[in-house]
Write an enzyme that holds these catalytic residues in place. Structure first.
Site, PDB file in Angstrom:
ATOM      1  N   GLU A 140     -12.335  -7.225   9.223  1.00  0.00           N
ATOM      2  CA  GLU A 140     -13.059  -6.420   8.444  1.00  0.00           C
ATOM      3  C   GLU A 140     -14.427  -6.905   8.753  1.00  0.00           C
ATOM      4  O   GLU A 140     -15.983  -5.720   7.705  1.00  0.00           O
ATOM      5  CB  GLU A 140     -11.987  -6.940   6.849  1.00  0.00           C
ATOM      6  CG  GLU A 140     -10.938  -5.981   6.418  1.00  0.00           C
ATOM      7  CD  GLU A 140     -10.250  -6.204   5.078  1.00  0.00           C
ATOM      8  OE1 GLU A 140     -11.618  -6.823   4.562  1.00  0.00           O
ATOM      9  OE2 GLU A 140      -9.130  -6.153   5.406  1.00  0.00           O
ATOM     10  N   ASP A 174     -10.312   1.530  -4.067  1.00  0.00           N
ATOM     11  CA  ASP A 174      -9.060   1.785  -2.423  1.00  0.00           C
ATOM     12  C   ASP A 174      -8.347   2.870  -2.560  1.00  0.00           C
ATOM     13  O   ASP A 174      -8.655   4.164  -2.251  1.00  0.00           O
ATOM     14  CB  ASP A 174      -8.149  -0.187  -2.419  1.00  0.00           C
ATOM     15  CG  ASP A 174      -7.257  -0.475  -1.204  1.00  0.00           C
ATOM     16  OD1 ASP A 174      -6.878   0.452  -0.664  1.00  0.00           O
ATOM     17  OD2 ASP A 174      -7.453  -1.068  -1.245  1.00  0.00           O
ATOM     18  N   GLU A 178       0.768  -1.562   0.125  1.00  0.00           N
ATOM     19  CA  GLU A 178      -0.123  -0.063   0.091  1.00  0.00           C
ATOM     20  C   GLU A 178       0.881   1.359  -0.188  1.00  0.00           C
ATOM     21  O   GLU A 178       2.208   1.005   0.168  1.00  0.00           O
ATOM     22  CB  GLU A 178      -0.830  -0.088   1.447  1.00  0.00           C
ATOM     23  CG  GLU A 178      -2.346   0.070   1.239  1.00  0.00           C
ATOM     24  CD  GLU A 178      -3.668   0.826   0.145  1.00  0.00           C
ATOM     25  OE1 GLU A 178      -2.469   1.798  -0.013  1.00  0.00           O
ATOM     26  OE2 GLU A 178      -4.357   0.269   0.233  1.00  0.00           O
TER      27      GLU A 178
END
Length: 287
Positions: free
Chosen positions: A118, A197, A15
């Site tokens: 999540e 995202d 990320e």
């Protein structure tokens, strides 16, 4: 548009790509791998630092070193690997962690939180703003998975993604005081393309959005209409940022979590594409 593999690795959750113009290298993180990477395109070398804590994003600090949006809040990271807690965020709740983040043009570091689970009830997270004086402000409440964030070239708009909503939202942004108002939806993604995202905005104001589960980065005009996409050989494309000496290289991270090497040999790797677009100059943390 085609992509190329530049770092083959198995990052659990790659990320936060960020071009560091001072060193002409790309910073990126492996969130649950607790690692900060630095890729040098001049020699193809990718250095990895184990920071000992999950890290959602990093920012270059104007005075030197880095700032991390870590599991327990904001921390500095020095060249020798030492760390200092700058501001605690949810340190007493191990079920939550920091996720994606970025600095605005006045050097404020924005980063949000999400639950490790999540499947946890929606709305437990928040979007925070770390100011140069190290004060922390809650800017958006009731967030599920705080994700991509960036600003228009004229600094009048802030774009923001809460992934489970499948939307890219836009706020009116006041650069002087960092206030955001008038939230509305700019892009609504179909389930077939995955979850929005990480994202970046180029110098023309176009949006580039990585779609988790979609094996792509979508290219959108400022009005939200789709202009095209870049496809990748991995499904969990997670974030993107422009870099390179001319600002024309689109770097894209990915995640290997939950995917076997047999199914996707390049999952968790770092990719690059030449799209014809030019990125904005990255911002640093001024605290």
């Amino acid at each position: 548009m085609e992509s190329e593999l530049v770092v083959r690795t198995r990052a659990e959750v790659g990320e936060g790509p960020l071009w560091d113009p001072g060193t002409e290298t790309l910073l990126w993180v492996d969130i649950t791998g607790s690692a900060v990477h630095r890729f040098d395109p001049a020699n193809g070398r990718n250095d990895c630092t184990d920071v000992g804590i999950d890290v959602g994003a990093v920012a270059v600090r104007a005075s030197g070193g880095l700032v991390m949006a870590a599991a327990d809040g904001f921390r500095s990271l020095e060249a020798d690997g030492s760390q200092t807690v700058l501001a605690e965020v949810g340190a007493d709740d191990p079920s939550m962690r920091m996720n994606d983040g970025k600095c605005d043009r006045h050097g404020r570091f924005w980063a949000g939180t999400m639950a490790y689970d999540e499947a946890a009830p929606a709305g437990l997270g928040k979007l925070y703003r770390l100011d140069p004086d190290l004060g922390v402000q809650v800017m958006v409440d009731s967030v599920s998975i705080s994700n991509g964030i960036d600003w228009s070239p004229d600094d009048r708009l802030m774009y923001y993604i809460d992934s489970p909503t499948r939307r890219v939202d836009v706020f009116d942004f006041d650069l002087d005081d960092g206030a955001i108002t008038n939230r509305r939806t700019l892009i609504e993604a179909d389930a077939s393309v995955g979850f929005p995202d990480g994202m970046t905005v180029d110098a023309n104001g176009d949006l580039w959005v990585a779609f988790w589960g979609g094996a792509r980065v979508g290219h959108f005009a400022p009005d939200g209409s789709e202009r095209g996409m870049v496809r990748f050989p991995v499904s969990q494309t997670s974030s993107c940022a422009f870099g390179g000496s001319d600002g024309r290289d689109l770097y894209v991270t990915s995640a290997a979590r939950g995917i076997s090497e047999e199914a996707e040999p390049e999952a968790g790797s770092l990719f690059r594409a030449r799209t014809g677009a030019v990125g904005q100059a990255p911002n640093s943390f001024s605290g």
